[in-house]
Write a protein that holds these residues in place. Structure first.
Motif, short mmCIF file in Angstrom:
data_model
loop_
_atom_site.label_atom_id
_atom_site.label_comp_id
_atom_site.label_asym_id
_atom_site.label_seq_id
_atom_site.Cartn_x
_atom_site.Cartn_y
_atom_site.Cartn_z
N ASN A 115 -6.20 -2.48 3.25
CA ASN A 115 -4.86 -1.90 3.36
C ASN A 115 -4.15 -1.83 2.00
O ASN A 115 -3.13 -1.18 1.88
N GLU A 116 -4.67 -2.48 0.96
CA GLU A 116 -4.10 -2.39 -0.39
C GLU A 116 -4.61 -1.17 -1.15
O GLU A 116 -4.05 -0.82 -2.18
N GLU A 164 -5.74 2.72 -1.94
CA GLU A 164 -5.47 4.13 -1.71
C GLU A 164 -6.77 4.94 -1.78
O GLU A 164 -6.93 5.93 -1.10
N ARG A 201 -5.01 1.30 -6.24
CA ARG A 201 -4.23 0.47 -5.31
C ARG A 201 -2.94 1.18 -4.93
O ARG A 201 -2.42 2.00 -5.68
N ARG A 202 -2.42 0.87 -3.76
CA ARG A 202 -1.17 1.48 -3.30
C ARG A 202 -0.02 1.14 -4.23
O ARG A 202 0.82 1.96 -4.51
N GLN A 203 0.02 -0.10 -4.67
CA GLN A 203 1.05 -0.51 -5.62
C GLN A 203 0.35 -1.20 -6.78
O GLN A 203 -0.51 -2.05 -6.59
N ARG A 213 -9.75 3.15 7.79
CA ARG A 213 -8.51 3.88 8.09
C ARG A 213 -8.57 4.55 9.46
O ARG A 213 -7.54 4.84 10.05
#
Length: 152
Positions: free
Chosen positions: A82-83, A85, A105-107, A138
């Motif tokens: 979930n981290e 992208e 990474r998402r962030q 996903r």
């Protein structure tokens, strides 16, 4: 990391070559006329060169049900699905035929997965496998997940 699904070795010869410096540092530490502080420093360098070579030999990528474990030379990082992208390749070298794989990474900043650039074929295969794994996480719950409403 959960249940291990697959793993890929990311060994490279450059890190292992550092291990060949250990005997020279050891000779300087034990059998030279250097002052004691330099002999201690040479001993520390001998130990570090062996540790780096062993760690580089163990470099790899372990993909599990909860995320991936990236074991690079002298660095470990766990990334949950979930981290992430996605994954991307960055061309390197004079001809651009070597590719470094990065986890997006998402962030935060992208994180390199490989220490050394891979050949195009290796990089494309690894990107495809990682992308498929990310897409499967996903898509929804794994097999044997929660039952549908009303079914008993």
């Amino acid at each position: 990391m959960g249940e291990e699904r697959w793993r890929r070795s990311l060994r490279n010869g450059n890190g292992a070559a550092i291990g060949f410096l250990a005997p020279f540092f050891l000779i300087w530490a034990l059998g030279s006329s250097l002052p004691p502080p330099l002999r201690v420093a040479a001993g520390v360098c001998a130990v570090l060169s062996v540790a780096t070579a062993v760690d580089t030999w163990r470099a790899g990528l372990i993909v599990g049900s909860d995320g991936i474990l990236v074991r690079r030379a002298l660095q470990r990082r766990r990334l949950a699905w979930n981290e992430l992208e996605g994954f991307a390749g960055e061309r390197r070298g004079y001809r651009g035929d070597r590719i470094v794989i990065r986890a997006i990474r998402r962030q935060g900043r992208p994180m390199p997965i490989t220490d050394q650039p891979l050949t195009e074929a290796q990089a494309e295969e690894l990107l495809q496998d990682l992308g498929n794994e990310l897409d499967s996480h996903r898509a929804g719950p794994p097999e044997g997940g929660l039952p549908e409403a009303g079914s008993r």
